[in-house]
Design an enzyme around this catalytic site. Structure first.
Site, short mmCIF file in Angstrom:
data_model
loop_
_atom_site.label_atom_id
_atom_site.label_comp_id
_atom_site.label_asym_id
_atom_site.label_seq_id
_atom_site.Cartn_x
_atom_site.Cartn_y
_atom_site.Cartn_z
N SER A 96 37.20 35.56 47.72
CA SER A 96 35.86 34.98 47.63
C SER A 96 35.88 33.52 47.22
O SER A 96 36.36 32.67 47.96
CB SER A 96 35.00 35.82 46.68
N ASP A 233 31.02 30.12 50.26
CA ASP A 233 32.31 30.23 49.55
C ASP A 233 33.36 30.67 50.57
O ASP A 233 33.15 30.61 51.78
CB ASP A 233 32.19 31.19 48.37
N ASP A 235 34.63 33.53 51.65
CA ASP A 235 34.38 34.62 52.60
C ASP A 235 32.94 34.67 53.07
O ASP A 235 32.55 35.60 53.77
CB ASP A 235 34.79 35.97 51.99
N ASP A 237 30.16 35.32 51.60
CA ASP A 237 29.20 36.31 51.10
C ASP A 237 28.17 35.63 50.19
O ASP A 237 27.20 36.26 49.78
CB ASP A 237 29.89 37.48 50.39
#
Length: 449
Positions: A96, A233, A235, A237
């Site tokens: 992340s 960020d 990834d 999400d």
């Protein structure tokens, strides 16, 4: 926090605690837990991603599980692909917003929601027992590759529609969002200016999309006279937003705005957030027919409450948003599309933000070894309840004490060796005084632990 899994899956420095051997065993444990079926696997841009992905896939195949490898994929695309292909679970190889030396493994349910702590505990027990499902040579799972990006964009365009066209500056942070987010914005009819969109695995900015890390995005929005800046960020999400004036929109303000818009779009109902969210959200959405429910920190806790209560929207004051009408996976990419629809319907964010109550929010991180966290929290809880004159206590995740015009949350991080303090007050003076007292209390507790 479990032996391997923290607040958001496994997240460790690569080749220290997070090794190919552990990744292999996670795959074997998940295959054993499922007893067969199909799993979607994707990864973010980190240099260690391919190594860990292949190890997880090997473990799954050895347990007789079929695997759909979607390759480089933001977490939202993994969640979408699980439902698209009717899979039984999904795995994202990602850390992340952590620095590049970290990576992680996060497991998703068939409905797109992350595995709960209880489910992760079962995987840990299988790993520690070493009792993995092992199938014969003719029952080994099959591996196929797929690219669901086109289907993702098509489905998103069925839910979000713009009447106008806007200039969007999109900063993917050299993360996995770079292969999808700019393309969705373009298909919405917008002019897209991309920053940090080379998915190299080497990050030129801090990955958490906050005011400091998005300074270049803010300058670019202003210089290009863009309508909005969107950032993600590693990834994707999460989402960070810069308004049309080139100002970073504080997480709490953006959470209130998008909550209010979803109530307008989907109807009145419950909005789920976490114990570290402030009073502004309550004050903003109540007149719009919204009711705030608070739960533990982490997207799985938010998704779980949404599923239980049929909530309209769920979000954390970290830019992690879940739109249940779309999916129970946190999705910064779809969130970006929704932000543009909000602008299209209601006007510039700089004007909308003026309607959100502004209070003073302060955050602090204090180093605390993982082994000391439990004892330190015992001491903090005891001392905080004695030291502060509070009216309400919430202890579902850490310790949150509230008064009429302030609140403080003491909480151990589930992903880093730190203790977090988050607080809000109506004045700067009150907030600073509360933080000084809270930091002193936490440091003393850690020393005693």
């Amino acid at each position: 926090m479990g032996k391997y899994f923290g607040t958001s899956g496994i997240r460790e420095v690569v080749n220290e605690r997070l090794t190919p051997e552990l990744a292999l065993n996670v795959g074997r444990a998940l295959g054993t837990y499922l007893g067969g079926g199909t799993v979607v696997v994707g990864k973010d841009t980190r240099t260690s991603g391919e190594m860990l992905k292949k190890a997880v896939i090997s473990g799954l195949l050895s347990a007789g599980v079929d695997v759909i490898d979607i390759g480089l994929a933001p977490t939202p695309l993994t969640g979408f692909a699980i439902k698209l292909y009717g899979a039984d679970a999904g795995v994202t190889i990602t850390a992340s917003h952590n620095p590049p030396e970290y990576n992680g493994i996060k497991v998703w349910q068939a409905n797109g929601m992350a595995y709960t702590p209880e489910m992760e505990a079962e995987l840990e027990a299988i790993i520690d027992s070493g009792s993995f499902r092992k199938v014969s040579w003719n029952e080994i799972g099959t591996l196929r590759r797929a690219d669901p990006k086109g289907e993702y964009i098509k489905a998103a365009l069925e839910m979000v529609e713009l009447e106008g066209s806007y200039t969007v500056v999109l900063d993917s942070g050299n993360g996995a969002g770079s292969i999808l987010s700019p393309y969705l914005q373009r298909e919405l009819g917008n002019k897209v200016i991309s920053l940090n969109s080379h998915p190299s695995g080497f990050f030129v900015r801090e990955l958490e999309p906050n005011a400091k890390s998005l300074a270049m995005l803010a300058k670019t929005v202003k210089a290009m006279k863009a309508d909005v800046g969107i950032a993600h960020d590693g990834d994707a999400d999460r989402i960070g937003v810069v308004d049309d004036q080139g100002n970073f929109v504080e997480y709490e303000v953006m959470l209130s705005l998008i909550s209010g818009y979803t109530l307008r779009k989907f109807g009145k109902g419950k909005v789920v957030t976490t114990v570290d969210a402030g009073f502004a959200l309550d004050d903003y959405i109540k007149p719009l027919g919204g009711e705030v429910l608070r739960t533990r920190v982490g997207d799985v806790a938010v998704a779980d409450e949404l599923a239980k209560h049929g909530g309209i929207f769920g979000g954390e004051p970290s830019g992690t948003w879940i739109i249940p009408q779309w999916n129970l996976t946190p999705d910064g990419i779809f969130a970006g599309a929704l932000v543009l629809e909000m602008i299209d319907r209601l006007g510039p964010i700089s004007e909308l933000a003026k309607e959100v109550p502004r209070y003073v929010t302060l955050r602090a991180k204090i180093p605390c070894p993982n082994g000391k966290k439990a004892k330190a929290m015992e001491i903090i809880a005891h001392e905080a309840l004695k030291s502060f004159d509070y009216e309400r206590l919430i202890d579902i995740d850490g310790v949150r004490i509230e008064n009429g015009d302030w609140w403080i949350l003491f909480r151990p991080s589930g992903t880093e060796p730190i203790m977090r303090i988050t607080l809000e007050a109506h004045t700067e003076e009150k907030a600073r005084a509360l933080m000084e007292k809270a930091e002193r209390l936490v440091k003393e507790a850690i020393e005693k632990a």
